[in-house]
Design an enzyme around this catalytic site. Sequence first.
Site, PDB file in Angstrom:
ATOM      1  N   GLY A  58      -6.239  -7.416  15.383  1.00 15.44           N
ATOM      2  CA  GLY A  58      -6.665  -8.642  16.044  1.00 15.44           C
ATOM      3  C   GLY A  58      -7.306  -8.303  17.386  1.00 15.44           C
ATOM      4  O   GLY A  58      -6.876  -7.376  18.063  1.00 15.44           O
ATOM      5  N   GLN A 106      13.138 -14.393   5.034  1.00 11.89           N
ATOM      6  CA  GLN A 106      11.841 -15.042   4.802  1.00 11.89           C
ATOM      7  C   GLN A 106      11.499 -14.790   3.336  1.00 11.89           C
ATOM      8  O   GLN A 106      11.004 -13.721   2.985  1.00 11.89           O
ATOM      9  CB  GLN A 106      10.767 -14.429   5.720  1.00 11.89           C
ATOM     10  CG  GLN A 106       9.446 -15.174   5.654  1.00 11.89           C
ATOM     11  CD  GLN A 106       8.294 -14.382   6.254  1.00 11.89           C
ATOM     12  OE1 GLN A 106       8.314 -13.157   6.290  1.00 11.89           O
ATOM     13  NE2 GLN A 106       7.274 -15.094   6.703  1.00 11.89           N
ATOM     14  N   ASN A 120      36.135  30.756  -9.082  1.00 12.77           N
ATOM     15  CA  ASN A 120      37.017  29.709  -8.542  1.00 12.77           C
ATOM     16  C   ASN A 120      37.245  28.557  -9.523  1.00 12.77           C
ATOM     17  O   ASN A 120      38.089  27.714  -9.294  1.00 12.77           O
ATOM     18  CB  ASN A 120      36.456  29.162  -7.231  1.00 12.77           C
ATOM     19  CG  ASN A 120      35.071  28.563  -7.390  1.00 12.77           C
ATOM     20  OD1 ASN A 120      34.291  29.001  -8.227  1.00 12.77           O
ATOM     21  ND2 ASN A 120      34.770  27.567  -6.595  1.00 12.77           N
ATOM     22  N   ARG A 128       0.800  -1.231   0.000  1.00 13.92           N
ATOM     23  CA  ARG A 128       0.000   0.000   0.000  1.00 13.92           C
ATOM     24  C   ARG A 128       0.836   1.285   0.000  1.00 13.92           C
ATOM     25  O   ARG A 128       0.307   2.375  -0.149  1.00 13.92           O
ATOM     26  CB  ARG A 128      -0.959  -0.007   1.204  1.00 13.92           C
ATOM     27  CG  ARG A 128      -2.159  -0.905   0.972  1.00 13.92           C
ATOM     28  CD  ARG A 128      -3.016  -1.021   2.208  1.00 13.92           C
ATOM     29  NE  ARG A 128      -2.409  -1.871   3.225  1.00 13.92           N
ATOM     30  CZ  ARG A 128      -2.811  -1.923   4.488  1.00 13.92           C
ATOM     31  NH1 ARG A 128      -3.796  -1.150   4.905  1.00 13.92           N
ATOM     32  NH2 ARG A 128      -2.230  -2.736   5.335  1.00 13.92           N
ATOM     33  N   ALA A 147      35.230  49.222  -7.619  1.00 14.81           N
ATOM     34  CA  ALA A 147      33.952  48.653  -8.052  1.00 14.81           C
ATOM     35  C   ALA A 147      34.090  48.120  -9.480  1.00 14.81           C
ATOM     36  O   ALA A 147      34.701  48.761 -10.330  1.00 14.81           O
ATOM     37  CB  ALA A 147      32.860  49.705  -7.982  1.00 14.81           C
ATOM     38  N   LYS A 186       9.221  -0.759   2.346  1.00 12.96           N
ATOM     39  CA  LYS A 186       8.460   0.111   3.248  1.00 12.96           C
ATOM     40  C   LYS A 186       9.301   0.581   4.431  1.00 12.96           C
ATOM     41  O   LYS A 186       9.303   1.770   4.761  1.00 12.96           O
ATOM     42  CB  LYS A 186       7.219  -0.632   3.757  1.00 12.96           C
ATOM     43  CG  LYS A 186       6.463   0.146   4.808  1.00 12.96           C
ATOM     44  CD  LYS A 186       5.105  -0.431   5.088  1.00 12.96           C
ATOM     45  CE  LYS A 186       5.162  -1.611   6.016  1.00 12.96           C
ATOM     46  NZ  LYS A 186       3.807  -2.080   6.355  1.00 12.96           N
TER      47      LYS A 186
HETATM   48  C1  UD1 Z   1      -0.922  -8.350  12.844  1.00 15.87           C
HETATM   49  C2  UD1 Z   1      -1.555  -9.241  13.916  1.00 15.87           C
HETATM   50  C3  UD1 Z   1      -2.782  -8.537  14.486  1.00 15.87           C
HETATM   51  C4  UD1 Z   1      -2.401  -7.186  15.036  1.00 15.87           C
HETATM   52  C5  UD1 Z   1      -1.709  -6.371  13.977  1.00 15.87           C
HETATM   53  C6  UD1 Z   1      -1.178  -5.095  14.578  1.00 15.87           C
HETATM   54  C7  UD1 Z   1      -1.094 -11.527  13.167  1.00 15.87           C
HETATM   55  C8  UD1 Z   1      -1.670 -12.733  12.565  1.00 15.87           C
HETATM   56  N1  UD1 Z   1      -1.938 -10.499  13.337  1.00 15.87           N
HETATM   57  O1  UD1 Z   1      -1.834  -8.265  11.800  1.00 15.87           O
HETATM   58  O2  UD1 Z   1      -3.367  -9.319  15.520  1.00 15.87           O
HETATM   59  O3  UD1 Z   1      -3.548  -6.508  15.518  1.00 15.87           O
HETATM   60  O4  UD1 Z   1      -0.587  -7.099  13.428  1.00 15.87           O
HETATM   61  O5  UD1 Z   1      -0.640  -4.309  13.558  1.00 15.87           O
HETATM   62  O6  UD1 Z   1       0.060 -11.503  13.527  1.00 15.87           O
HETATM   63  N2  UD1 Z   1       5.454  -9.728   8.240  1.00 15.87           N
HETATM   64  C9  UD1 Z   1       6.532 -10.480   7.855  1.00 15.87           C
HETATM   65  N3  UD1 Z   1       6.328 -11.664   7.216  1.00 15.87           N
HETATM   66  C10 UD1 Z   1       5.098 -12.140   6.982  1.00 15.87           C
HETATM   67  C11 UD1 Z   1       3.995 -11.362   7.366  1.00 15.87           C
HETATM   68  C12 UD1 Z   1       4.198 -10.163   8.010  1.00 15.87           C
HETATM   69  O7  UD1 Z   1       7.683 -10.087   8.057  1.00 15.87           O
HETATM   70  O8  UD1 Z   1       4.999 -13.222   6.409  1.00 15.87           O
HETATM   71  C13 UD1 Z   1       5.678  -8.447   8.913  1.00 15.87           C
HETATM   72  C14 UD1 Z   1       5.190  -7.286   8.088  1.00 15.87           C
HETATM   73  O9  UD1 Z   1       6.251  -6.759   7.321  1.00 15.87           O
HETATM   74  C15 UD1 Z   1       4.725  -6.309   9.144  1.00 15.87           C
HETATM   75  C16 UD1 Z   1       4.333  -7.170  10.316  1.00 15.87           C
HETATM   76  O10 UD1 Z   1       4.935  -8.421  10.099  1.00 15.87           O
HETATM   77  O11 UD1 Z   1       5.755  -5.454   9.577  1.00 15.87           O
HETATM   78  C17 UD1 Z   1       2.838  -7.304  10.469  1.00 15.87           C
HETATM   79  O12 UD1 Z   1       2.299  -7.924   9.334  1.00 15.87           O
HETATM   80  P1  UD1 Z   1       0.843  -7.599   8.833  1.00 15.87           P
HETATM   81  O13 UD1 Z   1       0.573  -8.472   7.699  1.00 15.87           O
HETATM   82  O14 UD1 Z   1       0.693  -6.140   8.667  1.00 15.87           O
HETATM   83  O15 UD1 Z   1      -0.041  -8.089  10.065  1.00 15.87           O
HETATM   84  P2  UD1 Z   1      -1.509  -7.641  10.337  1.00 15.87           P
HETATM   85  O16 UD1 Z   1      -2.385  -8.326   9.381  1.00 15.87           O
HETATM   86  O17 UD1 Z   1      -1.577  -6.189  10.400  1.00 15.87           O
HETATM   87 MG    MG Z   2      -0.324  -4.410   9.514  1.00 18.14          MG
END
Ligand code: UD1
Ligand code: MG
Length: 451
Positions: free
Chosen positions: A138, A75, A384, A18, A421, A25
Amino acid sequence: MSSPRPAAIVLAAGKGTRMKSNRAKVLHPLLGRPLLDYALDALEGLAADPLLVVVGHEAEAVRQAVGHRAHFAEQTEQKGTGHAVMMAAPGLEGFEGPVLITYGDMPLLTGDSLQKLLDAGADVALLSADFPEAADFGRIIRSGEGRVTGIVEARDCTPEQLMVREVNMGCYCVQAGLLRELLPRLGTANDQGEYYLTDIVSLAVEGGHRVEAVKIEDLDQSLGVNTRADLARAGEVLRERINRKWMLAGVSILDPASTWIEPSVKIGVDTVILPQTMVQGETVIGEGCQIGPQTRIVSCTVGNDCTIQNSVLTEARLEEKVNVGPFAYLRPGSDLGPGSKVGDFVEIKNSRIEAGAKVPHLSYVGDAEVGARVNVGCGTITCNYDGKAKHKTILEEGAFIGSNTSLVAPVRVGAGARTGAGSVVNRDVEPGSTVVGVPARPLRQKSSTTP
Ligand code: UD1
Ligand code: MG
């Protein structure tokens, strides 16, 4: 309370779709530093070791930016927050103690909040917050007695669960042994078919382990940057925090909303910052200065009692009582002695301006040494650059440079000498003498050689 030294895992593998950006990001700048730096700062403040960053999208760029501050886990496919932690787990080998897990895109989360997680002393502690609009966070599910029993993602919630206002901020502290035990038990039976880290909460509860939700009041800290609008919002909050810190430390900021001070800047007491000013990089500003309005200062050292208005300064050094602007441009290597003045529409680069010297208007001074009390007349230019190389101009103490003088470098104007001047000075000028004309020649000779 003293707590054991933690390890830490920062999740930063996500794509950040996004942001609509070619750049990872977590590398987008926030007050001059990559987003990820803020997460690392908070953890370094707690002496977390090992400190592991999970990288995925733009992994190489993220590694480069982080450098030696952390170790990395890769990852390659983003299969969820639980999966990301699984990738980091080998990096914890041999570590026993609490493991903090945070996100690389939550720059407002403070070390204090993470310390609270550690201090909870639970098997699993997590940060929660009561949100008026819980949106897609969550939900924290509690039993009748108020004990945390699990976390359910908004998209997996029943309508009743969706009503819950206490949400999961996404930061955890899990004992290493328990983390190792629970990670292999995470499944993908959810709406997204991902490994959810949040499932360790219910697994821990089922195993009879102590789970605590630590509620924080400052909702700003939960801000995760997903869009550029979030990035701007995070900048606002950070700007307010920093400005407030300086105001409480004795710096006057007339318009905090339009004043941007980067985190690494230092400012002395009784300095006043006028509106629309940015102070960036490793800048150090002394006491009793007046900075702004509409001024940008990047990685400069500014002594006490200086005035800088409507100007742009980069890697310049100002001693005390220097007066700059309005509308001056000080480039790298500008070095201004005490009580000197650089006025309107003046550009200075790689030059030393000695005590009390003045370059009041419309001049370019590059690769020069301007001696004490020299007056550089309006419109003076150090030529210069000859098209191949840069050359030096030396204006000795007390010299008086007439308006619109061109100083063709390399050239030296002796102490107390004067240029007329409009003169074009392409030869050294004897101390105490006066040169005029194009090319400039000593005034005596001039009268004898011209009709
Ligand atoms: C997650 C939580 C949610 C919480 C929210 C707060 C889970 C399942 N849910 O949801 O309960 O309220 O964060 O913001 O954990 N990332 C990785 N690898 C992955 C997936 C994510 O490195 O495979 C990293 C992303 O770059 C990010 C962070 O983990 O920085 C959170 O991932 P995101 O997918 O935004 O989690 P949410 O769905 O927001
Ligand atoms: Mg998130």
